[in-house]
Design an enzyme around this catalytic site. Structure first.
Site: not given
Lengths: 821, 366
Positions: B99, B196, B248
């Site tokens: 920005y 995770e 996972d």
């Protein structure tokens, strides 16, 4: 009293008769009054009166009178010249004669064949008298136009029509003063004089000059149409020299070539087009000679041998022995019916006279147009500039130099013939109009021969792109006549909107973004943002006009299909150029943008250093500009020689295109290098290969094309065309190969071509070294510094890796240090 | 940050700018910025370091072509913005930097944005890191904190102390993104366990796992940020705590687990600071799906993308271990994947009380 009784007997009878008679009388008198009341008079109207009353049939309506008059006169002149292959020189003049009464003086002078002085009055004044009633392509067909001009002059004014005439079959020049007897369709010869040499108006060996006064209002729209008409005529007839004198000045349309299209030959009708009328006409023609019907058929129709005619007659069951005069219409219609069902060879095209690739290309390469200078900025200076331009143009037109020996000589002759148009200076400086020559960057041409309405039809299309051409325009021609009105309903419009622009290899979006002058322009057809002139020329003896005004062509039969296929081909031919141009445009935009990036760079440096070095901006922009303009100049030479077919308009712009070819920054130096050289190799070989291949395939393609076009190409003019086409194709190929082989030699360097595995090992080794180095913590900052200093020296190869590696190591050092604190 | 350090960074940036300015004004030559190339095709596996490192491909950014000028400008604008940030002694996220430097280039007809998106400015920040040799955290350009930590560990940031050993088991602490300013104190745990996702971390924390096994729990909430990776590395290499990673059982999750262990392509230049080669990826293995009888409803079908990823992974030098090959082959055969959350099907405590202890016992951590 028998008498009496008799009389009495008789009396009632008598009375009855009397009554009957009287009634009858009354009836008759009644019926006569009825007859008078409903009296219908059947008169024969003279052709002249009919056409004057229905002038709209010939297009002579209100505002268009002057336009139509000029049109008819020019077309007659051109026809007259072309039929005997005379290079036309036409002088037209349209000047106000009597302002208060809206009278205009219209003059037209040509060097055509003229008209035999005996026939001249009829030829000028009597409607439906023409030397052109035959099956061949001509501008005029009906014997109406010139007569219309004469009739209007007679109708609206009391001035005679003045004609100077020197017919090709006579030695002398005659002067006529004529008027039309509109009531009888006969000419009134007010005077006929043999002109002596000293009074002669016509310098050429033959010619025709007409001077008429017409009453008409010239509204600006019509005036523009007239100017447009003359301009367009000069484009499709570049072999003609047209001088157009108006109150706005003299406009000179120079002759640009001496090549003329082959004149149309009269041909016999085609049997599939046979009807009772043509058949009876054929039979009556041979009535005096005792000939059999098959013989008459075979000598009256083309593509019909005696044997075939015999077959046809026997098929109908008619006896060959019957004298031809004895056949009834009932018998003859059987022959017509059989002919309609029989397959014949496709009709000849000898009666057509298409413009041809060479001539149309010359026309497109130098579009003479009358432009109005709306601003008041026109001064003597610009006038001379425009006046001189045609001359300049003549010398450098068509610089290909391949088969232009003919054209080159023409220019000389044209120049010798025409004095340089310096006298315009004074005339033009006053007016708001001037002649401008538009030179496009590229022109292409293609044509198709097809059968529409049982008539062989040639569709010719051309395309002129870029250069001086400011915007889109559609040119429509039918039998070399420009069509100016009703563009919206013309088949050409449909064709243009139906052929997608992506045939050019660009998308609609690209076209809109890069070519539209202002982004807000709401042209629904994308094609119209391109600087493109599209030419459609349709020649046939039966053009499918949409209206009696003959201003737009209907989509008849397969006409549209052939037009579309032509246009697609043109678009494809244009694609290389337009894509190149697109790249130029994009590069140009980028160049423009880069200038806006400079302040960002300069400001960042100045701000960071906390100083304002005014020199920086200056030297930076100089440096970059020098760099960008210097580097690609190597290519300009190549490009201009490669594009020898195109007059290189923007050779200075070339450099921008190459900027665009810069390797992507995302790629590393070595990969781009190898990539580029790869591409280069393939490009080179492809370039040379393709020229050979396309040359070979062209021949085959050519033959295929002619097969496709249904019309057998064994007639002489067609063979000529074939050869010409081949030549042109070669030209295109050459330019193509040039472009393909065009590569930047600066990028021809290969370096660091190491196999990948070697790289991997190398890194590991280097990392070992840096690791060892970093074990002494004091090295940290110094490593950074050396990196900073060195990284800007360009010629380093392998040492760089070390440094970067070391900097990476140095982060982790610092992190570790921070933690241990 | 110490003012001396700040001053040093400012000097480095100034030196870059000075060099460009001198090149242009005095030498009249094209300034060139040399950077190592970052990305897939310049990432090299180092057997010796057991991590991904940057290859020797280079890019030279120089305003010598129309295409490169914007990039050159972007790098300089970002460098200047970083200098300003240092001058003002402020901190900013990468989005903040985007920005701060946002603007339009060009005039009415040819207008474009200075950055086409935050990705552009992120790349420029990366370039500034590479040019200056300073990681961005050090010049106070950070990203949103994502990593979470829980367990017997104290972090000292500036004068503040963050105690992550919360008795209440109720919450975790965010890992500060400016790791350069963080000092680690009092690591009393026996090992570090990275999972995770934060949801799984919360479940494990709530079960009292930390207290029971004396562990530090960490998560990167998906793709780990630099601070999380750095934290793991520091705990492993400076505090000598063994690190185990659970993700996972799908190629994506495996990829995340490997970020900690071998690094990533986009940050290959920073691997030495971020990668923990000693970390052990313990789960969730594809074989666990069947070994722990995850019911079929809780299994997911592998997508084509997963299959491609797995095929890709199989060829990688760091996956040549027999066990990994076996696991990947199993996945490619069965085409089934599974999330850690699937263990909740066996009960909410199954993961923390059965699965994890079993796995940890296997490697002898508990």
């Amino acid at each position: 009293m028998p008498n009496k009784s008799a009389s009495t007997v008789l009396d009632p009878a008598e009375e009855k008769v009397k009554v009957e008679v009287e009634e009858l009388k009354r009836d008759i008198s009644q019926s006569t009054t009825k007859l008078e009341k409903y009296k219908i008079i059947y008169n024969k109207k003279a052709e002249s009166e009919f056409f004057v009353d229905n002038s709209a049939l010939a297009g002579f309506t209100g505002e268009r009178i002057l336009y139509m008059a000029i049109r008819e006169l020019i077309e007659n002149s051109l026809d007259s010249c072309e039929s005997f292959s005379i290079l036309p020189s036409i002088k037209i003049s349209l000047k106000i004669f009597d302002q208060s009464n809206d009278l205009w003086m219209l003059t037209c002078e040509d060097n055509g064949t003229g008209i035999n002085s005996d026939k001249l009055p009829i030829a000028v004044c009597s409607f439906l008298t023409s030397a052109k009633y035959m099956e061949k392509q001509q501008r005029g067909l009906f014997g109406v136009g010139l007569k219309m001009v004469a009739a209007f002059s007679t109708k609206d004014t009391d001035f005679p029509i003045k004609v100077w005439n020197k017919s090709i079959d006579e030695q002398d020049e005659y002067y006529f003063e004529l008027r039309t007897d509109i009531g009888t369709n006969k000419p009134i010869v007010l005077s006929k004089k043999l002109l002596l040499k000293q009074h002669s108006r016509i310098q050429d060996t033959s010619g025709f000059r007409i001077e008429v006064i017409l009453r008409a209002k010239l509204v600006p729209i019509t005036k523009n149409k007239i100017y447009e008409y003359v301009s367009e005529t000069s484009i499709v007839n570049p072999y003609s020299s047209i001088t157009f004198e108006t109150d706005d000045g003299i406009f000179q349309f120079n002759r640009r070539t001496s090549i003329m299209p082959n004149p149309a030959q009269e041909i016999l009708p085609h049997p599939s087009d046979m009807d009772l009328k043509t058949l009876k006409k054929a039979i009556s023609k041979f009535q005096t000679q005792k000939m059999s019907l098959p013989k008459i058929l075979s000598s009256s129709f083309q593509k019909l041998s005696y044997e075939k005619a015999k077959d046809i007659v026997t098929n109908t069951g008619l006896s060959l022995k019957t004298p031809t005069g004895d056949f009834s219409e009932h018998d003859l219609i059987k022959i017509v019916n059989i002919c309609k069902k029989t397959k014949f060879q496709n009709p000849n095209t000898d009666h057509l006279s298409p413009i041809g690739r060479e001539v149309l290309t010359i026309g497109m390469m130098s579009e003479y147009t009358i432009v109005s200078n709306k601003g008041n900025d026109i001064t003597g200076v610009t006038a001379t500039a425009t006046a001189e331009k045609p001359v300049l143009h003549d010398t450098d037109l068509n610089p290909q130099g391949t088969d232009d020996t003919v054209t080159a000589s023409t220019f000389e002759s044209a120049q010798n013939e025409k004095p340089t148009p310096t006298p315009f200076k004074n005339n033009l400086s006053k007016s708001n109009f001037s002649v401008k020559v538009l030179k496009p960057v590229l022109t292409t041409y293609t044509s198709r021969t097809c059968v529409i309405n049982n008539r062989p039809t040639v569709v010719e299309t051309g395309l002129a792109y870029g250069g001086d051409i400011p915007s889109f325009k559609l040119y429509r021609f039918a039998n070399k006549i420009p069509l100016l009105y009703d563009e919206g309903s013309d088949v050409a419009r449909e064709v243009i909107s139906e052929v997608e622009i992506n045939k050019m290899g660009i998308t609609k979006k690209q076209a809109k973004e890069q070519f539209s002058v202002n982004k807000e322009s709401k042209k629904d057809r994308v094609i119209e943002v391109l600087p493109l002139h599209i030419f459609f020329h349709i020649c046939s003896t039966k053009i499918p006009y949409k209206t009696a005004g003959k201003e737009s062509i209907a989509s008849e039969g397969e006409l549209k299909y052939y037009m579309k296929s032509c246009l697609s081909e043109l678009y494809r031919k244009l694609s290389t150029q337009i894509r190149k141009e697109l790249k130029l445009k994009e590069a140009e935009n980028k160049i423009r943008l880069y200038k806006h990036y400079l302040p960002f760079i300069v400001d960042s440096i100045n701000e960071s250093l906390g100083s304002k070095n005014s020199k920086l901006n200056e030297s930076f922009s100089r440096l970059i500009e020098n760099h960008l303009s210097k580097k690609p100049q190597i290519d300009v030479g190549d490009a201009s020689s490669a594009d020898s077919t195109l007059p290189v308009q923007a050779s200075h712009k070339m450099d921008l295109a190459d900027i665009d070819l810069e390797p992507d920054i995302q790629d590393t130096k070595d990969t781009t290098d190898t990539k580029d050289t790869d591409i280069q190799d393939t490009k080179d070989t492809r370039g040379t290969k393709e020229t050979k291949e396309t040359k070979e395939t062209n021949d085959t393609r050519q033959t295929q094309k002619t097969k496709d076009t249904k019309v057998a190409a064994f007639s002489k003019p067609n063979l000529n065309k074939l050869e010409r086409k081949k030549k042109d194709n070669k030209k295109v190929d050459l330019s193509l190969s040039g472009k393909l082989s065009k590569v930047d030699p600066t990028r021809n360097v290969t370096k660091n071509k190491k196999p990948k595995n070697a790289n991997k090992k190398l890194i590991i080794k280097e990392k070992d070294i840096t690791n060892k180095k970093n074990k002494s913590p004091t090295v940290k900052t110094s490593v950074n510094r050396t990196k900073m200093n060195k990284s800007f020296n360009k010629p380093q190869n392998q040492s760089k890796t070390k440094e970067v590696q070391s900097t990476i190591d140095s982060y982790s050092k610092r992190v570790n240090k921070g933690k241990k604190k | 940050m110490s003012t001396a350090k700040k001053q040093e960074f400012v000097t480095i940036i100034k030196r870059i700018m000075r060099k460009i300015s001198d090149d242009v004004i005095k030498q009249n030559q094209m300034p060139i910025l040399d950077l190592p190339k970052i990305g897939y095709d310049n990432t090299v596996w180092s057997d010796e370091k057991r991590m991904l490192t940057t290859g020797d491909k280079k890019i030279e950014v120089s305003p010598d072509s129309v295409k490169k000028i914007p990039t050159f400008a972007q790098y300089l604008v970002m460098a200047n913005a970083v200098k300003k940030l240092l001058d003002e002694d402020m901190e900013s996220t990468i989005r903040g930097m985007y920005y701060a430097t946002l603007s339009n280039v060009g005039d009415g007809k040819n207008r474009q944005k200075f950055w086409t998106g935050q990705e552009d400015s992120d790349n420029a920040i990366k370039a500034v890191e590479l040019l200056t040799g300073i990681p961005r955290e050090e010049f106070s350009v950070t990203s949103k904190p994502k990593g979470m930590i829980s367990g017997p560990i104290k972090l000292r940031v500036g004068g503040d102390i963050i105690d992550c050993n919360l008795g209440s088991r109720a919450t975790s602490q965010l890992i500060p993104t400016n790791m350069g300013d963080v000092q680690i104190d009092d690591v009393k745990a026996d090992f570090v366990m990275v999972v995770e996702k934060d949801t799984v971390l919360n479940n494990i924390r709530k079960s009292g796992f930390i207290q029971k096994y004396n562990a530090i729990l960490l998560t990167g909430s998906g793709e780990p940020d630099r601070a999380t990776r750095m934290m793991v590395k520091i705990l492993n290499e400076q505090w000598k705590k063994p690190v185990v990673v659970f993700a996972d059982a799908d190629p994506w999750g495996l990829g995340i687990a490997l970020r900690y262990k071998i690094g990533s392509e986009s940050l290959s230049y920073d691997s030495e600071r971020l990668v923990t080669p000693n970390a052990q990826v313990l789960g969730m293995m594809f074989s666990d799906i069947y070994q722990y009888n995850i019911p079929e409803v809780a299994r997911l079908t592998a997508s084509d993308e997963d299959i491609n990823r797995a095929n890709d992974m199989k060829k990688k030098p760091w996956m040549q271990n027999k066990q990994w090959q076996k696991e990947l082959n199993l996945f490619l055969n069965k085409k089934e994947k599974c999330e850690l959350d699937a263990f909740f099907k066996h009960g909410f405590k199954y993961l923390s009380e059965t699965y994890l202890p079993q796995k940890l016992r296997m490697v002898g951590l508990i």
